[in-house]
Design an enzyme around this catalytic site. Sequence first.
Site: not given
Ligand code: AMP
Length: 229
Positions: A14, A89, A134, A167, A178
Amino acid sequence: MNVIIFLGPPGSGKGTMSEKVAGATDYAHLSTGDMLRQAVADKTPLGEKAEEYMKKGELVPDELMIDLVEERLKSGSGGGSYMLDGFPRTMNQAELLEKALGAGEAGGKGKEAIRNVFFLDAPREVLIERLTGRRICRKCGTNYHIKNFPPGVDGVCDKCGGELYQRPDDTKDTIGRRLEVYTRQTEALKAHYESMGLLVYIDADRDVKDIVADIVNVLKRDGGGDSRQ
Ligand code: AMP
């Protein structure tokens, strides 16, 4: 306001796709994961609350998320066209987003502001391989992969010489969590957007340039992308 949403499991690309598509269109890239990581690094009150959830691979509570997104949409920094990467989400976030879009303008358009929802998918083993390999530049944020897209010099960014890091939630245990959270809380959104006629299925187990071309073509076809190509 025009909004595109990128939906899909962790590791489906994404972030990569939305950055590339943002470069080819007038849509501004808005990644809630990046915004939260910045808040954690800056030790803001939101960052302090969010960090615990992120470390465990859990979702940050909806009420914190909608404020964060609404504030950014209201700031007008994207010139009215936004590409949402990692948001919504949960079903609750999707409903709050539709409300916020409707409230944003006089005679607001609500859900009609959502042009397309791109659903990116790839097999589980591909997702795990991508996430565990990554590496990201601390300085400029460029993404690498230890096997598929390694830097010229180990641990050093080709573009700016910055240090590459992994990360903290890209470890095997947290990735499992996740993916589970995605299946439990996010996958239902597919049906929601499908019923609205907005879902575009994208096979994300292909070359990045082919995936980007498919997305840009859909945006051109649907006339919401203001494509510069
Ligand atoms: P990402 O970089 O999109 O993989 O997001 C990393 C982490 O941020 C996720 O595992 C969640 O803990 C938090 N996060 C990101 N976007 C959301 C969202 N829309 N709702 C809740 N938690 C989020």
